[in-house]
Design an enzyme around this catalytic site. Structure first.
Site, PDB file in Angstrom:
ATOM      1  N   GLU A  94       0.818  -1.202   0.000  1.00 42.87           N
ATOM      2  CA  GLU A  94       0.000   0.000   0.000  1.00 42.87           C
ATOM      3  C   GLU A  94       0.855   1.256   0.000  1.00 42.87           C
ATOM      4  O   GLU A  94       1.941   1.287   0.585  1.00 42.87           O
ATOM      5  CB  GLU A  94      -0.931  -0.012   1.212  1.00 42.87           C
ATOM      6  CG  GLU A  94      -1.866  -1.207   1.146  1.00 42.87           C
ATOM      7  CD  GLU A  94      -2.986  -1.178   2.175  1.00 42.87           C
ATOM      8  OE1 GLU A  94      -3.946  -1.918   1.974  1.00 42.87           O
ATOM      9  OE2 GLU A  94      -2.901  -0.420   3.155  1.00 42.87           O
ATOM     10  N   CYS A 107       3.548   8.389   1.306  1.00 42.33           N
ATOM     11  CA  CYS A 107       4.035   7.425   2.284  1.00 42.33           C
ATOM     12  C   CYS A 107       4.168   6.083   1.570  1.00 42.33           C
ATOM     13  O   CYS A 107       3.177   5.546   1.074  1.00 42.33           O
ATOM     14  CB  CYS A 107       3.032   7.345   3.444  1.00 42.33           C
ATOM     15  SG  CYS A 107       3.471   6.104   4.667  1.00 42.33           S
ATOM     16  N   CYS A 114       6.044  -7.146   7.499  1.00 46.26           N
ATOM     17  CA  CYS A 114       7.151  -6.679   8.339  1.00 46.26           C
ATOM     18  C   CYS A 114       7.474  -7.776   9.343  1.00 46.26           C
ATOM     19  O   CYS A 114       6.575  -8.464   9.826  1.00 46.26           O
ATOM     20  CB  CYS A 114       6.758  -5.393   9.069  1.00 46.26           C
ATOM     21  SG  CYS A 114       8.105  -4.705  10.076  1.00 46.26           S
ATOM     22  N   CYS A 118       6.037  -5.487  16.177  1.00 43.12           N
ATOM     23  CA  CYS A 118       5.549  -4.502  17.159  1.00 43.12           C
ATOM     24  C   CYS A 118       4.048  -4.753  17.369  1.00 43.12           C
ATOM     25  O   CYS A 118       3.272  -4.766  16.405  1.00 43.12           O
ATOM     26  CB  CYS A 118       5.781  -3.072  16.654  1.00 43.12           C
ATOM     27  SG  CYS A 118       7.521  -2.733  16.302  1.00 43.12           S
ATOM     28  N   CYS A 121       0.954  -2.646  15.775  1.00 43.36           N
ATOM     29  CA  CYS A 121       0.963  -2.335  14.335  1.00 43.36           C
ATOM     30  C   CYS A 121       0.307  -3.446  13.529  1.00 43.36           C
ATOM     31  O   CYS A 121       0.651  -4.618  13.675  1.00 43.36           O
ATOM     32  CB  CYS A 121       2.404  -2.132  13.873  1.00 43.36           C
ATOM     33  SG  CYS A 121       2.543  -1.820  12.102  1.00 43.36           S
ATOM     34  N   SER A 196      11.870   6.155   8.233  1.00 40.81           N
ATOM     35  CA  SER A 196      11.490   5.836   9.614  1.00 40.81           C
ATOM     36  C   SER A 196      11.930   4.416   9.951  1.00 40.81           C
ATOM     37  O   SER A 196      11.665   3.480   9.202  1.00 40.81           O
ATOM     38  CB  SER A 196       9.973   5.966   9.758  1.00 40.81           C
ATOM     39  OG  SER A 196       9.569   5.605  11.063  1.00 40.81           O
ATOM     40  N   CYS A 338      -1.419   5.582   9.969  1.00 38.99           N
ATOM     41  CA  CYS A 338      -0.226   4.854  10.435  1.00 38.99           C
ATOM     42  C   CYS A 338      -0.614   3.539  11.077  1.00 38.99           C
ATOM     43  O   CYS A 338      -1.492   3.495  11.933  1.00 38.99           O
ATOM     44  CB  CYS A 338       0.502   5.650  11.510  1.00 38.99           C
ATOM     45  SG  CYS A 338       0.930   7.286  11.031  1.00 38.99           S
TER      46      CYS A 338
HETATM   47  N1  SAH Z   1       9.201   0.087  10.404  1.00 36.71           N
HETATM   48  C1  SAH Z   1       9.348   1.509  10.398  1.00 36.71           C
HETATM   49  C2  SAH Z   1       8.446   2.256   9.445  1.00 36.71           C
HETATM   50  C3  SAH Z   1       6.967   1.868   9.372  1.00 36.71           C
HETATM   51  S1  SAH Z   1       5.862   2.356  10.624  1.00 36.71           S
HETATM   52  C4  SAH Z   1       9.214   2.037  11.796  1.00 36.71           C
HETATM   53  O1  SAH Z   1       8.918   1.273  12.713  1.00 36.71           O
HETATM   54  O2  SAH Z   1       9.450   3.218  12.012  1.00 36.71           O
HETATM   55  C5  SAH Z   1       5.585   4.059  10.565  1.00 36.71           C
HETATM   56  C6  SAH Z   1       5.131   4.626  11.934  1.00 36.71           C
HETATM   57  O3  SAH Z   1       3.774   4.257  12.270  1.00 36.71           O
HETATM   58  C7  SAH Z   1       5.999   4.081  13.054  1.00 36.71           C
HETATM   59  O4  SAH Z   1       6.358   5.097  13.947  1.00 36.71           O
HETATM   60  C8  SAH Z   1       5.059   3.103  13.717  1.00 36.71           C
HETATM   61  O5  SAH Z   1       5.468   2.823  15.001  1.00 36.71           O
HETATM   62  C9  SAH Z   1       3.729   3.813  13.607  1.00 36.71           C
HETATM   63  N2  SAH Z   1       2.579   2.946  13.853  1.00 36.71           N
HETATM   64  C10 SAH Z   1       2.499   1.618  13.686  1.00 36.71           C
HETATM   65  N3  SAH Z   1       1.285   1.153  14.053  1.00 36.71           N
HETATM   66  C11 SAH Z   1       0.568   2.232  14.434  1.00 36.71           C
HETATM   67  C12 SAH Z   1      -0.779   2.411  14.888  1.00 36.71           C
HETATM   68  N4  SAH Z   1      -1.632   1.388  15.003  1.00 36.71           N
HETATM   69  N5  SAH Z   1      -1.176   3.658  15.183  1.00 36.71           N
HETATM   70  C13 SAH Z   1      -0.336   4.719  15.030  1.00 36.71           C
HETATM   71  N6  SAH Z   1       0.920   4.612  14.603  1.00 36.71           N
HETATM   72  C14 SAH Z   1       1.391   3.379  14.309  1.00 36.71           C
END
Ligand code: SAH
Length: 364
Positions: A94, A107, A114, A118, A121, A196, A338
């Site tokens: 996406e 973006c 991934c 985390c 996410c 990021s 995000c």
């Molecule tokens: N893997 C990289 C880039 C992708 S995530 C990273 O971790 O930075 C881009 C941003 O969105 C990251 O800061 C991530 O922590 C955040 N993110 C992930 N899941 C989210 C959610 N459910 N709500 C808000 N931000 C989220």
């Protein structure tokens, strides 16, 4: 010719120059080729009129321009557009376009899925399928740029914040960044491209030596115990190492600073004593903090912090002199915000019972 054709989207300017020479032309032919592909969006080598007929012939025989295919486009009421793109092997990624008054941010994704796990996410739920090639990364920009041009707009900023961990796919990402920043292609100044990362410490120094981008780091916790839980890669690269690597990243350039992303999870990491700990942690590092309201998705275990708590947290950081912004969720209702990317599609597949419950509850 039995070798697989070269996808021209995999090549940066230097790669195009080398290819032109290999095919009997001159380096400047390669630069023209590069410009045709990215600046003019040409898909047919025969249209590249400043290349000799012989070179065009060889390009036609030995190269292709293979783009991701848009299989779905959704536009949010706030103007955010999400494209679901299908790759050559049927995998889907996406890409999101986020218009703001004075800029337009794309973006983009760097991996299919991934592998970092985390727990807040949605992308993490699907695990890692594979890295994207340079062609698949820059292909998202190519496709988005063409679609936006129909509305007289062009991307002014690119963030590698879509699906995937860009530093886990460094080589392909660096070549794609070279193309984004090239004035024969997308012409973006270095500070307009932001990468990021969740904190792959050894790759941060490598990135610095290979290209120039603004760095954002998904911090999300001020101490190792909590960060081990929220960003599991922290167990391998704890905070002290991460902060040192980031300090070194910005050291050579007075104007650079790290953007620390900090997702606001109700009752988990949003206490004011955690804001204070954050101030201590970031002491001496040129920093900006971006507080991200948590975007819930089906089956997620966390709740977003109340707006007042986010404001108080921000206030605490600002009082200590840390520039702090609050990210405005965009494209929420089309699952473009995000952490929501591809999550719903995936959950539909793996958790039918939850989807049924959500529909019964009127979600979507
Ligand atoms: N893997 C990289 C880039 C992708 S995530 C990273 O971790 O930075 C881009 C941003 O969105 C990251 O800061 C991530 O922590 C955040 N993110 C992930 N899941 C989210 C959610 N459910 N709500 C808000 N931000 C989220």
């Amino acid at each position: 010719m039995c070798a697989a054709p070269i996808n021209l989207l995999n090549l940066d300017r230097q790669g195009c120059e080398q290819l032109a020479v290999q095919l009997g032309g001159k380096p400047f032919h390669g630069r023209n080729l590069f410009k045709w592909v990215h600046k003019h969006g040409a898909l047919d080598v025969q249209a590249m009129t400043d290349l000799s007929a012989a070179l065009r012939q060889r390009l036609a025989a030995e190269t292709v321009i293979e783009l991701p295919r848009v299989v779905r486009e959704q536009q949010s009421v706030d103007g955010t557009i999400k494209w679901v793109m299908e790759l050559g092997d049927g995998q889907r990624i996406e890409t999101v376009s986020i218009p703001e008054p004075r800029r337009l941010t794309l973006c983009i994704s760097s991996q299919v899925g991934c592998g970092l796990g985390c727990p807040f996410c949605a992308t993490a739920r699907q695990g890692l399928s594979r890295n994207l090639s340079t062609a698949e990364i820059i292909g998202q920009v190519w496709v988005a740029a063409r679609r936006l041009a129909e509305h007289d707009r062009r991307p002014s900023n690119i963030v590698l914040m879509g699906m995937g961990e860009p530093l886990a796919n460094l080589k392909a990402v660096v070549t794609a960044v070279n193309i984004m920043q090239d004035d024969l292609a997308y012409l973006l100044a270095y500070y307009r491209v932001t990468l990021s990362t969740a904190g792959l410490v050894p790759q941060i120094a490598r990135l610095r030596s290979q290209c120039r981008v603004a760095l954002a780091v998904s911090l999300h916790a001020p101490d190792d115990a909590l960060r081990n839980e929220l960003v599991p890669i922290n167990r391998r690269y704890p905070l002290a190492q991460l902060v040192d690597a980031c300090r070194a990243y910005v050291a050579a350039d007075q104007r650079q600073r790290i953007t620390w992303e900090y997702i606001m999870l109700d009752g988990v990491n949003d206490h004011l004593h955690q804001a204070k700990a954050l101030v201590r942690l970031l002491q001496g590092v040129p920093s900006k903090v971006n507080l991200i309201p948590f975007n819930p998705f089906l089956g997620s275990d966390y709740a977003p912090s109340p707006a007042e708590q986010i404001a108080a947290f921000r206030e605490r950081l600002m009082r200590s002199g840390i520039v702090t912004t609050i990210r405005k969720p965009r494209g929420d209702e089309i699952a473009a915000a995000c952490g929501q990317l591809v999550g719903r599609v995936e959950q539909r597949r793996v958790r039918p019972s939850q989807v049924a419950a959500a529909f019964a509850g009127g979600v979507q």
